[in-house]
Every structure is written in structure tokens, then in C-alpha cells.
Design an enzyme around this catalytic site. Structure first.
Site, PDB file in Angstrom:
ATOM      1  N   HIS A  60       6.062 -10.228 -10.925  1.00  0.00           N
ATOM      2  CA  HIS A  60       4.959  -9.282 -11.110  1.00  0.00           C
ATOM      3  C   HIS A  60       5.434  -7.971 -11.721  1.00  0.00           C
ATOM      4  O   HIS A  60       5.100  -6.890 -11.232  1.00  0.00           O
ATOM      5  CB  HIS A  60       4.250  -9.027  -9.760  1.00  0.00           C
ATOM      6  CG  HIS A  60       2.791  -8.809  -9.897  1.00  0.00           C
ATOM      7  ND1 HIS A  60       2.101  -7.893  -9.150  1.00  0.00           N
ATOM      8  CD2 HIS A  60       1.878  -9.369 -10.710  1.00  0.00           C
ATOM      9  CE1 HIS A  60       0.828  -7.913  -9.489  1.00  0.00           C
ATOM     10  NE2 HIS A  60       0.671  -8.803 -10.435  1.00  0.00           N
TER      11      HIS A  60
ATOM     12  N   HIS B  51       3.034  -3.377   0.408  1.00  0.00           N
ATOM     13  CA  HIS B  51       3.526  -4.317  -0.629  1.00  0.00           C
ATOM     14  C   HIS B  51       3.396  -5.723  -0.032  1.00  0.00           C
ATOM     15  O   HIS B  51       2.290  -6.149   0.294  1.00  0.00           O
ATOM     16  CB  HIS B  51       4.963  -3.902  -0.982  1.00  0.00           C
ATOM     17  CG  HIS B  51       5.551  -4.544  -2.188  1.00  0.00           C
ATOM     18  ND1 HIS B  51       4.851  -5.324  -3.067  1.00  0.00           N
ATOM     19  CD2 HIS B  51       6.840  -4.500  -2.690  1.00  0.00           C
ATOM     20  CE1 HIS B  51       5.650  -5.741  -4.043  1.00  0.00           C
ATOM     21  NE2 HIS B  51       6.872  -5.255  -3.827  1.00  0.00           N
TER      22      HIS B  51
ATOM     23  N   HIS C 219      -5.289  -2.581  -5.700  1.00  0.00           N
ATOM     24  CA  HIS C 219      -4.055  -2.851  -6.418  1.00  0.00           C
ATOM     25  C   HIS C 219      -3.650  -1.653  -7.262  1.00  0.00           C
ATOM     26  O   HIS C 219      -4.519  -0.939  -7.774  1.00  0.00           O
ATOM     27  CB  HIS C 219      -4.203  -4.076  -7.322  1.00  0.00           C
ATOM     28  CG  HIS C 219      -2.895  -4.672  -7.667  1.00  0.00           C
ATOM     29  ND1 HIS C 219      -2.158  -4.252  -8.752  1.00  0.00           N
ATOM     30  CD2 HIS C 219      -2.142  -5.598  -7.032  1.00  0.00           C
ATOM     31  CE1 HIS C 219      -1.024  -4.917  -8.768  1.00  0.00           C
ATOM     32  NE2 HIS C 219      -0.982  -5.736  -7.753  1.00  0.00           N
TER      33      HIS C 219
ATOM     34  N   ASP D  73      -2.716 -11.215  -1.779  1.00  0.00           N
ATOM     35  CA  ASP D  73      -2.327 -11.417  -0.379  1.00  0.00           C
ATOM     36  C   ASP D  73      -3.464 -11.862   0.530  1.00  0.00           C
ATOM     37  O   ASP D  73      -3.222 -12.528   1.532  1.00  0.00           O
ATOM     38  CB  ASP D  73      -1.728 -10.113   0.192  1.00  0.00           C
ATOM     39  CG  ASP D  73      -0.402  -9.790  -0.452  1.00  0.00           C
ATOM     40  OD1 ASP D  73       0.376 -10.735  -0.668  1.00  0.00           O
ATOM     41  OD2 ASP D  73      -0.153  -8.618  -0.751  1.00  0.00           O
TER      42      ASP D  73
HETATM   43  N1  COA Z   1      -8.735  -0.177   1.736  1.00  0.00           N
HETATM   44  C1  COA Z   1      -9.473   0.937   1.721  1.00  0.00           C
HETATM   45  N2  COA Z   1      -9.403   1.865   0.761  1.00  0.00           N
HETATM   46  C2  COA Z   1      -8.533   1.650  -0.233  1.00  0.00           C
HETATM   47  C3  COA Z   1      -7.727   0.505  -0.291  1.00  0.00           C
HETATM   48  C4  COA Z   1      -7.855  -0.431   0.737  1.00  0.00           C
HETATM   49  N3  COA Z   1      -7.118  -1.526   0.757  1.00  0.00           N
HETATM   50  N4  COA Z   1      -6.966   0.531  -1.395  1.00  0.00           N
HETATM   51  C5  COA Z   1      -7.273   1.675  -2.006  1.00  0.00           C
HETATM   52  N5  COA Z   1      -8.222   2.341  -1.315  1.00  0.00           N
HETATM   53  C6  COA Z   1      -8.797   3.625  -1.653  1.00  0.00           C
HETATM   54  C7  COA Z   1      -7.816   4.743  -1.315  1.00  0.00           C
HETATM   55  O1  COA Z   1      -7.989   5.222   0.005  1.00  0.00           O
HETATM   56  C8  COA Z   1      -8.134   5.781  -2.344  1.00  0.00           C
HETATM   57  O2  COA Z   1      -9.286   6.479  -1.955  1.00  0.00           O
HETATM   58  P1  COA Z   1      -9.364   8.069  -2.161  1.00  0.00           P
HETATM   59  O3  COA Z   1      -9.301   8.259  -3.649  1.00  0.00           O
HETATM   60  O4  COA Z   1     -10.669   8.418  -1.536  1.00  0.00           O
HETATM   61  O5  COA Z   1      -8.168   8.627  -1.465  1.00  0.00           O
HETATM   62  C9  COA Z   1      -8.505   4.953  -3.572  1.00  0.00           C
HETATM   63  O6  COA Z   1      -8.964   3.692  -3.072  1.00  0.00           O
HETATM   64  C10 COA Z   1      -7.325   4.765  -4.514  1.00  0.00           C
HETATM   65  O7  COA Z   1      -6.299   4.147  -3.758  1.00  0.00           O
HETATM   66  P2  COA Z   1      -4.761   4.465  -3.869  1.00  0.00           P
HETATM   67  O8  COA Z   1      -4.135   4.313  -2.520  1.00  0.00           O
HETATM   68  O9  COA Z   1      -4.563   5.744  -4.607  1.00  0.00           O
HETATM   69  O10 COA Z   1      -4.277   3.297  -4.777  1.00  0.00           O
HETATM   70  P3  COA Z   1      -2.792   3.058  -5.113  1.00  0.00           P
HETATM   71  O11 COA Z   1      -2.760   2.558  -6.494  1.00  0.00           O
HETATM   72  O12 COA Z   1      -1.948   4.218  -4.778  1.00  0.00           O
HETATM   73  O13 COA Z   1      -2.382   1.922  -4.056  1.00  0.00           O
HETATM   74  C11 COA Z   1      -2.330  -0.133  -2.991  1.00  0.00           C
HETATM   75  C12 COA Z   1      -2.513   0.588  -4.320  1.00  0.00           C
HETATM   76  C13 COA Z   1      -2.190  -1.625  -3.268  1.00  0.00           C
HETATM   77  C14 COA Z   1      -1.030   0.340  -2.319  1.00  0.00           C
HETATM   78  C15 COA Z   1      -3.535   0.162  -2.099  1.00  0.00           C
HETATM   79  O14 COA Z   1      -4.698  -0.373  -2.708  1.00  0.00           O
HETATM   80  C16 COA Z   1      -3.366  -0.389  -0.709  1.00  0.00           C
HETATM   81  O15 COA Z   1      -2.756   0.270   0.145  1.00  0.00           O
HETATM   82  N6  COA Z   1      -3.885  -1.628  -0.432  1.00  0.00           N
HETATM   83  C17 COA Z   1      -3.718  -2.239   0.847  1.00  0.00           C
HETATM   84  C18 COA Z   1      -2.338  -2.880   0.956  1.00  0.00           C
HETATM   85  C19 COA Z   1      -2.205  -4.116   0.120  1.00  0.00           C
HETATM   86  O16 COA Z   1      -3.049  -4.996   0.130  1.00  0.00           O
HETATM   87  N7  COA Z   1      -1.072  -4.196  -0.593  1.00  0.00           N
HETATM   88  C20 COA Z   1      -0.741  -5.364  -1.391  1.00  0.00           C
HETATM   89  C21 COA Z   1      -0.812  -5.026  -2.834  1.00  0.00           C
HETATM   90  S1  COA Z   1      -0.618  -6.469  -3.832  1.00  0.00           S
END
Ligand code: COA
Length: 373
Positions: A184, A219, A258, A309
Site C-alpha cells: 500500500h 494503522h 483513510h 480493515d
Molecule cells: N471515525 C470518526 N471520525 C473520523 C474517522 C473515524 N474512523 N476518521 C476520520 N474521522 C474524522 C476526524 O475526526 C476528522 O474530523 P475533524 O475534521 O472534525 O477533526 C476528519 O474525519 C478527518 O480525519 P483525520 O483524522 O484528519 O484523517 P487522517 O487522514 O488524519 O486519518 C485515519 C486517517 C485512517 C488515521 C483515520 O480516518 C482513522 O483514525 N480511522 C480509524 C482507524 C482506522 O480504521 N485505521 C485503518 C486505516 S486503513
């Protein structure tokens, strides 16, 4: 509230070159130009590993040889088994994989970089053996035999885990899962591995570092956390109610969102289809229904989509896999991507050393220790 630096988390920044993978809303996910959906439909994991590590899809005889080679490398040295036997059942399996890989690096160091593919294939072949050997010994007191007739990593993993030949459906779903997780681009763990490789370190160190990055719930750990979240919910209504309340409390829902994709994760549709199929075979589809409801609510409320996931959690559950082993499966597969990236980094290396935006005091006055408060 601390203001996020523009481009925080290196988001959207190009940090190097790769010929291994494209990932994005427009390009989709492709390994060396092959769309992941096509690979999940037509390939086996060993073909994909060959594609990543040797630069091309194998011919039939190359594939047969490659599978035979990996099969011959699955057993573990007794000294490594002895170490695994000492790790308690309370340990996290990702920590076991980290220790197991590190120990393997002590027993069979890579040495000269000319041996990099040997070291890689040995790690690819032993990851499942390491985690399942420890799991069966620590949880059931059984010293399992790591040899069997399975010619694929997917079959080997399920066989040693359940102590019997897996069904064709389960073997295929595991194979597809390994394909989806194999590579990825510059995700956190791969970037970690590349940073380590850029210092000209050995491959075992790169993989140990990557395992540490993958362990986190933001992650690879998300599949495990998603399962812990949904396993208690029995109906769609119950799932909806809980998710709405979690969102109201500004909680993150694991398995959603994501860093690169903005509308959908191409891997989700593939594993979701298999999760549905497995739920029908299992005879109780409530976990699938709960998962589907969570997906629906997340899209309605937040326009957030399930990533790779989320439906992996229910798929693995239907195959009888303990939740704590979910993220290690990711390792078994991604080690192909990590090592391919390390090999690529080595071939055209410059040490990765970015700069930081300094936010500390302008200049500080020295105060003698006796005068400090
Ligand atoms: N549940 C609830 N809200 C979420 C979310 C989730 N899974 N993923 C993103 N958001 C929200 C954030 O709170 C943020 O809101 P805000 O702007 O009001 O603060 C917005 O969406 C943008 O999210 P952000 O955390 O800045 O995205 P990122 O690009 O930094 O992070 C991830 C990406 C994958 C880390 C994030 O989506 C996440 O933590 N997901 C859950 C963990 C997960 O499934 N990881 C596996 C990835 S393959």
C-alpha cells in the site's frame, strides 16, 4: 487547541519514488500496474509476492518453484521455538511477531545485501509459523508440527491454526485477504521500513520497525479494534444506536476513513463480498448485518466509508480466527510489501532525513542547577 501544521502527518507530500504501487482515489490501488481487484480475483498470494519482490508475475514453473521454496522454509529453528515458548499467553501477538522476527535476525542474520531475497523469503515463510506456534503453545500447551502439505501461505496458516486441512472457501478467502494487504505505497509501516532501510540497516531491523508501526490502532490494529467494537452488537438497531452515540461523543470508529482515499477503499468491496459469503456458510449472519448497518450509518452521518480493515473483522471471525490474531495476518502479508520497498530503497538510496518546523523558545538562558525552580 493546538493548530495542526499545514501538511501535518506529511499528508499529500511526495516523500520518494516507487515502482511498486499506486494508491489514490483516481488511480485506485495497483501493484506494479495490476489493479488489486484483478489480483484478488485471479491471482494467488504467492504470485503477488513474486510480482512485488521479483518485478514480474511468475510463469507456472517459476510459481511452482517459488511455492516449493517458501514451503521448505516454514519450520522454525529450535532456539526460536524455545524463545516463543517463554512468551506468556498475555502478550500481544504483534509483540510476539516483533520478538520472533528479531530473534530470527539473530539466528540467521542477513549479512551481505546479496542475501536480501533469501532473508526476505525466510521471513515471508516463517511469519505465520512464529505467531501460530506461540499461540498454540501459550494458549493450549501444544507444541505444534509446522509441516503440512499445504502449498500456500493461506493454507499453511489456517492448517496450523485449526490443526486440520481448511475448506477451499476458507483457503481462498485467506489468500484474497493476504493479496489485499500485501502492499500500500508509503503507508506508516512501509515508510518506517524505508526510513530504516535508508540507513543501510539489515532487513530484520526494517521489518521489526515496521511491525511496531503497524501495531497501532490507527494503522493495522484497526481490524482488531473494529471486531472488539462490533462483537457485542446483535442487531442492526443496536449497532445504529451505539454508533450514533459514539459519534455524538466524537469517538473514532475503527475501520473507517483513510489518509489517502476520500470516497472509497477499493479493497473494501472485495472483502465485504467474501464476508457475506462466509456469513451464509456460517449459518448466522448477524455480525455481517451489524457490520453493514455500521457502514450505512457512517456514510449517512459522516460520509466516511469502510476501509480494508472493517469487513476483515467479520470475515476472520467467520473463519474461526481469534481477534488477537487479526493484525498478525496483516504482517504475514505486508512483509512482502515492506521488504520489496526496502530492496527498492537500497537500490537507489539516500538516507531519509527530513527537517522539522521548530516551535520551541527562541533562545534560553542557562540557569545553574542550584538556582533552578
Ligand atoms: N471515525 C470518526 N471520525 C473520523 C474517522 C473515524 N474512523 N476518521 C476520520 N474521522 C474524522 C476526524 O475526526 C476528522 O474530523 P475533524 O475534521 O472534525 O477533526 C476528519 O474525519 C478527518 O480525519 P483525520 O483524522 O484528519 O484523517 P487522517 O487522514 O488524519 O486519518 C485515519 C486517517 C485512517 C488515521 C483515520 O480516518 C482513522 O483514525 N480511522 C480509524 C482507524 C482506522 O480504521 N485505521 C485503518 C486505516 S486503513
Amino acid at each position: 487547541m493546538v493548530k495542526k501544521l499545514e501538511g501535518a502527518g506529511l499528508r499529500g507530500q511526495v516523500a520518494g519514488e516507487t515502482s511498486l504501487c499506486t494508491v489514490g482515489q483516481v488511480e485506485g490501488l495497483a501493484y506494479r500496474g495490476h489493479k488489486v481487484e484483478t489480483l484478488a480475483e485471479k491471482a494467488t498470494f504467492e504470485e503477488v509476492a513474486h510480482l512485488l519482490l521479483y518485478g514480474k508475475l511468475p510463469t507456472q514453473s517459476e510459481l511452482d518453484n517459488y511455492k516449493a521454496l517458501l514451503k521448505s522454509k516454514r519450520d522454525l529453528p529450535q532456539t526460536l521455538k524455545d524463545v516463543l515458548q517463554k512468551i506468556p499467553a498475555s502478550a500481544h501477538p504483534m509483540d510476539v511477531m516483533r520478538t520472533g522476527t528479531s530473534m530470527l535476525g539473530n539466528l540467521e542474520p542477513e549479512g551481505d545485501f546479496a542475501n536480501q531475497l533469501d532473508a526476505t523469503n525466510r521471513m515471508l515463510a516463517t511469519m505465520a509459523s512464529i505467531v501460530v506456534y506461540w499461540y498454540k503453545f501459550s494458549h493450549e500447551g501444544v507444541d505444534i508440527d509446522l509441516n503440512n502439505n499445504e502449498d500456500s501461505l493461506a493454507g499453511h496458516f489456517l492448517h496450523i491454526l485449526h490443526g486440520k486441512t481448511p475448506s477451499d472457501l476458507h483457503r481462498r478467502v485467506m489468500d484474497v485477504s493476504l493479496i489485499l494487504y500485501a502492499e500500500h505505497e508509503f503507508n506508516a509501516s512501509t515508510f518506517t521500513a524505508r526510513v530504516c532501510a535508508s540507513t543501510m540497516s539489515d532487513l530484520h531491523s526494517c521489518v521489526v520497525a515496521a511491525i511496531g508501526s503497524l501495531r497501532g490502532p490507527l494503522h493495522g490494529g484497526a481490524n482488531e479494534k473494529a471486531m472488539e467494537m462490533i462483537e457485542g452488537w446483535k442487531t442492526r438497531d443496536e449497532a445504529r444506536e451505539h454508533i450514533l452515540s459514539m459519534l455524538a461523543n466524537k469517538e473514532k470508529i475503527m475501520g473507517f476513513g483513510h489518509a489517502v482515499y476520500s470516497e472509497r477503499d477499493p479493497r473494501n468491496a472485495v472483502i465485504k463480498t467474501y464476508s457475506k459469503l462466509l456469513s451464509e456458510e456460517y449459518g448466522d449472519n448477524s455480525l455481517y448485518e451489524v457490520s453493514e448497518e455500521v457502514e450505512k450509518v457512517m456514510w449517512e452521518e459522516k460520509k466516511l466509508f469502510a476501509n480494508a480493515d472493517f469487513f476483515h473483522a467479520s470475515a476472520y471471525f467467520y473463519m474461526g480466527i481469534a481477534t488477537k490474531l487479526f493484525t498478525p495476518i496483516f504482517v504475514m502479508s505486508r512483509v512482502a510489501g515492506w521488504t520489496a520497498h526496502c530492496i527498492e530503497q537500497r537500490a537507489n538510496n539516500r538516507i531519509i532525513r527530513p527537517s522539522a518546523h521548530y516551535t520551541g523558545p527562541e533562545s534560553s538562558v542557562w540557569v545553574d542547577i542550584k538556582d533552578r525552580t
